[in-house]
Write a protein that holds these residues in place. Structure first.
Motif, PDB file in Angstrom:
ATOM      1  N   GLU A  85      45.474  61.442  57.546  1.00  0.00           N
ATOM      2  CA  GLU A  85      45.285  60.724  56.285  1.00  0.00           C
ATOM      3  C   GLU A  85      46.533  59.894  55.982  1.00  0.00           C
ATOM      4  OE1 GLU A  85      44.282  63.531  53.196  1.00  0.00           O
ATOM      5  OE2 GLU A  85      42.334  63.961  54.093  1.00  0.00           O
ATOM      6  N   TYR A  86      47.003  59.168  56.967  1.00  0.00           N
ATOM      7  CA  TYR A  86      48.214  58.374  56.796  1.00  0.00           C
ATOM      8  C   TYR A  86      48.022  57.362  55.675  1.00  0.00           C
ATOM      9  CZ  TYR A  86      49.522  60.267  61.345  1.00  0.00           C
ATOM     10  OH  TYR A  86      49.841  61.093  62.383  1.00  0.00           O
ATOM     11  N   LEU A  87      48.947  57.359  54.744  1.00  0.00           N
ATOM     12  CA  LEU A  87      48.839  56.499  53.572  1.00  0.00           C
ATOM     13  C   LEU A  87      49.897  55.402  53.533  1.00  0.00           C
ATOM     14  CD1 LEU A  87      48.097  59.305  50.962  1.00  0.00           C
ATOM     15  CD2 LEU A  87      46.465  57.714  51.987  1.00  0.00           C
ATOM     16  N   GLY A  88      50.629  55.224  54.632  1.00  0.00           N
ATOM     17  CA  GLY A  88      51.705  54.242  54.665  1.00  0.00           C
ATOM     18  C   GLY A  88      51.207  52.822  54.839  1.00  0.00           C
ATOM     19  N   GLU A  89      52.154  51.898  54.771  1.00  0.00           N
ATOM     20  CA  GLU A  89      51.855  50.466  54.886  1.00  0.00           C
ATOM     21  C   GLU A  89      52.419  49.858  56.159  1.00  0.00           C
ATOM     22  OE1 GLU A  89      53.168  48.445  51.376  1.00  0.00           O
ATOM     23  OE2 GLU A  89      52.348  49.982  50.065  1.00  0.00           O
ATOM     24  N   GLY A  90      53.008  50.672  57.052  1.00  0.00           N
ATOM     25  CA  GLY A  90      53.595  50.118  58.260  1.00  0.00           C
ATOM     26  C   GLY A  90      54.925  49.444  57.976  1.00  0.00           C
ATOM     27  N   TRP A  91      55.292  48.524  58.851  1.00  0.00           N
ATOM     28  CA  TRP A  91      56.556  47.813  58.718  1.00  0.00           C
ATOM     29  C   TRP A  91      56.457  46.819  57.581  1.00  0.00           C
ATOM     30  CZ3 TRP A  91      58.577  42.868  58.955  1.00  0.00           C
ATOM     31  CH2 TRP A  91      59.954  42.786  59.129  1.00  0.00           C
ATOM     32  N   LYS A  92      57.448  46.837  56.679  1.00  0.00           N
ATOM     33  CA  LYS A  92      57.467  45.886  55.561  1.00  0.00           C
ATOM     34  C   LYS A  92      58.580  44.862  55.722  1.00  0.00           C
ATOM     35  CE  LYS A  92      57.052  49.150  52.271  1.00  0.00           C
ATOM     36  NZ  LYS A  92      57.077  49.694  50.948  1.00  0.00           N
ATOM     37  N   GLN A 129      63.017  44.365  57.243  1.00  0.00           N
ATOM     38  CA  GLN A 129      64.215  44.918  57.857  1.00  0.00           C
ATOM     39  C   GLN A 129      64.954  45.809  56.860  1.00  0.00           C
ATOM     40  OE1 GLN A 129      65.028  44.326  61.025  1.00  0.00           O
ATOM     41  NE2 GLN A 129      66.861  45.577  60.961  1.00  0.00           N
ATOM     42  N   GLY A 130      65.366  46.995  57.326  1.00  0.00           N
ATOM     43  CA  GLY A 130      66.137  47.892  56.479  1.00  0.00           C
ATOM     44  C   GLY A 130      65.302  48.932  55.754  1.00  0.00           C
ATOM     45  N   ASN A 131      63.998  48.700  55.643  1.00  0.00           N
ATOM     46  CA  ASN A 131      63.115  49.675  54.995  1.00  0.00           C
ATOM     47  C   ASN A 131      62.585  50.673  56.013  1.00  0.00           C
ATOM     48  OD1 ASN A 131      63.318  48.520  52.459  1.00  0.00           O
ATOM     49  ND2 ASN A 131      61.471  47.282  52.705  1.00  0.00           N
ATOM     50  N   LEU A 132      62.257  51.858  55.526  1.00  0.00           N
ATOM     51  CA  LEU A 132      61.589  52.827  56.388  1.00  0.00           C
ATOM     52  C   LEU A 132      60.213  52.302  56.759  1.00  0.00           C
ATOM     53  CD1 LEU A 132      62.348  56.234  54.658  1.00  0.00           C
ATOM     54  CD2 LEU A 132      63.397  55.301  56.709  1.00  0.00           C
ATOM     55  N   GLU A 133      59.787  52.630  57.966  1.00  0.00           N
ATOM     56  CA  GLU A 133      58.426  52.312  58.368  1.00  0.00           C
ATOM     57  C   GLU A 133      57.572  53.520  58.043  1.00  0.00           C
ATOM     58  OE1 GLU A 133      57.958  50.321  62.179  1.00  0.00           O
ATOM     59  OE2 GLU A 133      60.146  50.181  62.240  1.00  0.00           O
ATOM     60  N   SER A 134      56.537  53.292  57.260  1.00  0.00           N
ATOM     61  CA  SER A 134      55.643  54.360  56.844  1.00  0.00           C
ATOM     62  C   SER A 134      54.304  54.157  57.550  1.00  0.00           C
ATOM     63  CB  SER A 134      55.472  54.339  55.321  1.00  0.00           C
ATOM     64  OG  SER A 134      54.762  55.459  54.898  1.00  0.00           O
ATOM     65  N   VAL A 135      53.952  55.106  58.396  1.00  0.00           N
ATOM     66  CA  VAL A 135      52.790  54.984  59.273  1.00  0.00           C
ATOM     67  C   VAL A 135      51.509  54.820  58.466  1.00  0.00           C
ATOM     68  CG1 VAL A 135      51.409  56.223  60.993  1.00  0.00           C
ATOM     69  CG2 VAL A 135      53.904  56.226  61.135  1.00  0.00           C
ATOM     70  N   SER A 136      50.721  53.841  58.895  1.00  0.00           N
ATOM     71  CA  SER A 136      49.420  53.579  58.281  1.00  0.00           C
ATOM     72  C   SER A 136      48.327  54.103  59.214  1.00  0.00           C
ATOM     73  CB  SER A 136      49.249  52.071  58.059  1.00  0.00           C
ATOM     74  OG  SER A 136      49.312  51.400  59.307  1.00  0.00           O
ATOM     75  N   MET A 137      47.094  53.993  58.805  1.00  0.00           N
ATOM     76  CA  MET A 137      45.986  54.452  59.632  1.00  0.00           C
ATOM     77  C   MET A 137      45.865  53.615  60.906  1.00  0.00           C
ATOM     78  SD  MET A 137      44.748  57.218  58.477  1.00  0.00           S
ATOM     79  CE  MET A 137      43.231  57.410  59.394  1.00  0.00           C
ATOM     80  N   ASN A 138      46.349  52.384  60.884  1.00  0.00           N
ATOM     81  CA  ASN A 138      46.294  51.522  62.068  1.00  0.00           C
ATOM     82  C   ASN A 138      47.675  51.394  62.680  1.00  0.00           C
ATOM     83  OD1 ASN A 138      43.507  50.874  61.735  1.00  0.00           O
ATOM     84  ND2 ASN A 138      44.089  49.513  60.074  1.00  0.00           N
TER      85      ASN A 138
END
Length: 151
Positions: free
Chosen positions: A39-46, A48-57
């Protein structure tokens, strides 16, 4: 919705190399067998410098490593579990690779379930993780049961 209190943060520096991941799991007992729910709720790469939050894709190597970490943890437990993967964060190529997220997942699961790994085994997995930046292993999927990399 994500319960931020379930965030497990793994951060170490070993031999000048960073090892970082944040994993958020919702773990509950199961009557029907072990189950992994993504149930990944992230937005992926946004940016430079931000954490990458895994999305469903995308992020398939990280996702496979999380599943491998959970399968390993399931193999060490006498109970059956349902695990919902809510959040997985890191920085590709600099701080985070599949082995690191898999190891962080094992530790997060153990913390929530009070599963105690044999100290020697835990040290072996940790050493395997600390070698994950070598020989292009950072691009490979870890097999925590055999402590090898899948092709």
């Amino acid at each position: 919705m994500i319960n931020d209190k379930l965030d497990f943060r793994f951060l170490k520096v070993k031999n000048g190399k960073p090892f970082f991941a944040i994993v958020n799991l919702e773990v509950s007992r199961s009557d029907t067998g072990n189950k992994i729910v993504e149930e990944y709720l992230g937005e992926g790469w946004k940016s430079q410098g931000n954490l990458e939050s895994v999305s469903m894709n995308g992020y398939e190597p990280w996702k496979k490593a999380v599943k491998n970490g959970l399968e390993f943890a399931f193999s060490k437990s006498n109970e059956k579990w349902e695990v919902k993967i809510k959040r997985l964060e890191g920085r590709i190529g600099t701080d985070t690779n599949p082995t690191i997220v898999g190891f962080a997942t094992i530790l997060a699961f153990c913390e929530q379930t009070n599963l105690k790994l044999d100290l020697d085994l835990k040290n072996e997995i940790e050493n395997f993780t600390f070698k994950s930046w070598e020989n292009k292993n950072d691009e490979r999927i870890p097999n925590f049961i055999n402590l090898v990399y899948d092709k």
